[in-house]
Design a protein around this motif. Structure first.
Motif, mmCIF file in Angstrom:
data_model
loop_
_atom_site.group_PDB
_atom_site.id
_atom_site.type_symbol
_atom_site.label_atom_id
_atom_site.label_comp_id
_atom_site.label_asym_id
_atom_site.label_seq_id
_atom_site.Cartn_x
_atom_site.Cartn_y
_atom_site.Cartn_z
ATOM 1 N N THR A 25 0.688 -1.317 -0.040
ATOM 2 C CA THR A 25 0.042 -0.041 0.176
ATOM 3 C C THR A 25 0.818 1.207 -0.045
ATOM 4 O O THR A 25 0.394 2.520 -0.850
ATOM 5 N N PRO A 26 1.938 1.346 0.875
ATOM 6 C CA PRO A 26 2.698 2.711 0.966
ATOM 7 C C PRO A 26 3.416 2.928 -0.581
ATOM 8 O O PRO A 26 3.650 3.980 -0.814
ATOM 9 N N LYS A 76 3.046 3.892 -9.012
ATOM 10 C CA LYS A 76 3.811 4.830 -8.493
ATOM 11 C C LYS A 76 5.460 4.675 -8.732
ATOM 12 O O LYS A 76 6.201 5.531 -9.010
ATOM 13 N N PHE A 77 5.746 3.350 -8.555
ATOM 14 C CA PHE A 77 7.282 2.865 -8.563
ATOM 15 C C PHE A 77 7.367 1.779 -9.781
ATOM 16 O O PHE A 77 7.851 0.738 -9.321
ATOM 17 N N ARG A 78 6.980 2.073 -10.810
ATOM 18 C CA ARG A 78 6.937 1.053 -12.066
ATOM 19 C C ARG A 78 8.372 0.637 -12.248
ATOM 20 O O ARG A 78 8.493 -0.526 -12.537
ATOM 21 N N GLY A 79 9.386 1.432 -12.205
ATOM 22 C CA GLY A 79 10.872 0.989 -12.580
ATOM 23 C C GLY A 79 10.563 0.989 -14.253
ATOM 24 O O GLY A 79 9.431 0.921 -14.859
ATOM 25 N N GLU A 80 11.803 0.786 -14.989
ATOM 26 C CA GLU A 80 11.945 0.735 -16.433
ATOM 27 C C GLU A 80 11.840 -0.635 -16.835
ATOM 28 O O GLU A 80 12.561 -1.437 -16.406
ATOM 29 N N HIS A 81 10.889 -0.866 -17.537
ATOM 30 C CA HIS A 81 10.897 -2.112 -18.562
ATOM 31 C C HIS A 81 10.294 -2.027 -19.720
ATOM 32 O O HIS A 81 9.596 -1.255 -20.099
ATOM 33 N N ALA A 82 10.412 -3.159 -20.509
ATOM 34 C CA ALA A 82 9.993 -3.224 -21.960
ATOM 35 C C ALA A 82 8.447 -3.020 -22.047
ATOM 36 O O ALA A 82 7.615 -3.721 -21.187
ATOM 37 N N ALA A 83 8.196 -2.478 -23.020
ATOM 38 C CA ALA A 83 6.513 -2.407 -23.265
ATOM 39 C C ALA A 83 5.812 -3.805 -23.151
ATOM 40 O O ALA A 83 4.599 -3.612 -22.650
ATOM 41 N N LYS A 84 6.166 -4.716 -23.746
ATOM 42 C CA LYS A 84 5.614 -6.101 -23.431
ATOM 43 C C LYS A 84 6.191 -6.888 -22.557
ATOM 44 O O LYS A 84 6.176 -8.183 -22.687
ATOM 45 N N ALA A 85 6.816 -6.375 -21.398
ATOM 46 C CA ALA A 85 7.200 -7.123 -20.362
ATOM 47 C C ALA A 85 6.278 -8.081 -19.636
ATOM 48 O O ALA A 85 5.350 -7.744 -19.538
ATOM 49 N N SER A 86 6.725 -9.178 -19.222
ATOM 50 C CA SER A 86 5.960 -10.248 -18.468
ATOM 51 C C SER A 86 5.590 -9.416 -17.234
ATOM 52 O O SER A 86 6.074 -8.764 -16.561
ATOM 53 N N ILE A 87 4.485 -10.222 -16.433
ATOM 54 C CA ILE A 87 4.225 -9.727 -15.162
ATOM 55 C C ILE A 87 5.649 -9.907 -14.221
ATOM 56 O O ILE A 87 5.765 -9.108 -13.346
ATOM 57 N N GLU A 118 8.508 -9.578 -14.895
ATOM 58 C CA GLU A 118 9.618 -8.788 -15.315
ATOM 59 C C GLU A 118 9.121 -7.270 -15.049
ATOM 60 O O GLU A 118 10.031 -6.537 -14.290
ATOM 61 N N GLN A 119 7.747 -7.098 -14.996
ATOM 62 C CA GLN A 119 7.508 -5.639 -14.467
ATOM 63 C C GLN A 119 7.512 -5.857 -12.774
ATOM 64 O O GLN A 119 7.874 -4.560 -12.570
ATOM 65 N N TYR A 120 7.311 -6.825 -12.242
ATOM 66 C CA TYR A 120 7.467 -6.756 -10.957
ATOM 67 C C TYR A 120 8.981 -6.772 -10.318
ATOM 68 O O TYR A 120 9.356 -6.082 -9.287
ATOM 69 N N ALA A 121 9.899 -7.351 -11.145
ATOM 70 C CA ALA A 121 11.142 -6.976 -10.907
ATOM 71 C C ALA A 121 11.820 -5.831 -10.993
ATOM 72 O O ALA A 121 12.603 -5.092 -10.399
ATOM 73 N N ALA A 122 11.078 -5.031 -12.143
ATOM 74 C CA ALA A 122 11.421 -3.504 -12.394
ATOM 75 C C ALA A 122 10.608 -2.719 -11.257
ATOM 76 O O ALA A 122 11.596 -1.867 -10.658
ATOM 77 N N TYR A 123 9.535 -2.996 -10.680
ATOM 78 C CA TYR A 123 9.125 -2.329 -9.492
ATOM 79 C C TYR A 123 10.219 -2.555 -8.369
ATOM 80 O O TYR A 123 10.399 -1.619 -7.764
ATOM 81 N N LEU A 124 10.668 -3.788 -7.982
ATOM 82 C CA LEU A 124 11.319 -3.898 -6.857
ATOM 83 C C LEU A 124 12.551 -3.334 -7.214
ATOM 84 O O LEU A 124 13.287 -2.571 -5.911
ATOM 85 N N ASP A 125 13.135 -3.157 -8.354
ATOM 86 C CA ASP A 125 14.443 -2.338 -8.751
ATOM 87 C C ASP A 125 14.241 -1.089 -8.290
ATOM 88 O O ASP A 125 15.365 -0.205 -7.920
ATOM 89 N N GLU A 126 13.211 -0.631 -8.884
ATOM 90 C CA GLU A 126 12.959 0.782 -8.654
ATOM 91 C C GLU A 126 12.881 1.357 -7.188
ATOM 92 O O GLU A 126 13.323 2.329 -6.513
ATOM 93 N N LEU A 127 12.175 0.531 -6.029
ATOM 94 C CA LEU A 127 12.163 0.570 -4.932
ATOM 95 C C LEU A 127 13.365 0.416 -4.259
ATOM 96 O O LEU A 127 13.758 1.487 -3.482
ATOM 97 N N ARG A 156 16.400 1.355 -5.895
ATOM 98 C CA ARG A 156 16.807 2.552 -6.226
ATOM 99 C C ARG A 156 16.385 3.946 -5.631
ATOM 100 O O ARG A 156 17.265 4.752 -5.072
ATOM 101 N N SER A 157 15.192 3.924 -5.312
ATOM 102 C CA SER A 157 14.895 5.279 -4.903
ATOM 103 C C SER A 157 14.711 5.216 -3.282
ATOM 104 O O SER A 157 14.490 6.312 -2.558
#
Length: 137
Positions: A2-3, A8-19, A21-30, A32-33
């Motif tokens: 929730t927080p 809000k914290f998508r991270g960078e991933h390819a347009a057709k990234a799998s779920i 890969e999107q989750y991994a990008a989210y964790l990477d963004e958390l 990083r930031s």
């Protein structure tokens, strides 16, 4: 989550990234930031205390709106914050709760061999040993 919502914290991933890969990008963004957020009271995890640290069945749910009932007069809940940091993980809980060492699986503190609703449906009945320990990596 929730927080730190994924939108809000998508991270960078390819347009057709799998779920995944999107989750991994989210964790990477958390990571990083390193965001920090105050929790709303509804988002605070269950708070419990043990009447006897050596007895897992002495667990009792603590009402964050009435900490004085569990801890004595003048004790109040002021707030909770969740934050992503590089701080080391706190360890040593097994020394404080020795019964954690006796179980290697995520069993409930209150076993229910019949799998029927327990006569005592306290929220603490849903706690497992894994709620109090870090799983091996």
């Amino acid at each position: 989550m929730t927080p730190f919502p994924q939108d809000k914290f998508r991270g960078e991933h390819a347009a057709k990234a799998s779920i995944s890969e999107q989750y991994a990008a989210y964790l990477d963004e958390l990571n990083r930031s390193k965001p920090k957020s105050e929790l709303q009271l509804k988002d605070v995890p269950a708070l419990v205390r043990f009447g006897n640290l050596n007895d897992p069945t002495s667990v009792a749910l603590v009402n964050p709106l009435d900490l004085a009932a569990s801890f004595g007069p003048g004790v109040t809940f002021k707030g909770a914050t969740v934050e992503v940091t590089d701080d080391p993980i706190t360890d040593g809980i097994e020394a404080r709760l020795p019964w954690l060492r006796t179980s290697k699986v995520a069993e409930y503190l209150f076993p229910n061999p019949t799998h029927q609703p327990p006569p005592d449906a306290r929220v603490v009945r849903h706690l497992s040993y894994d709620d109090f320990r870090r799983l091996p990596r």
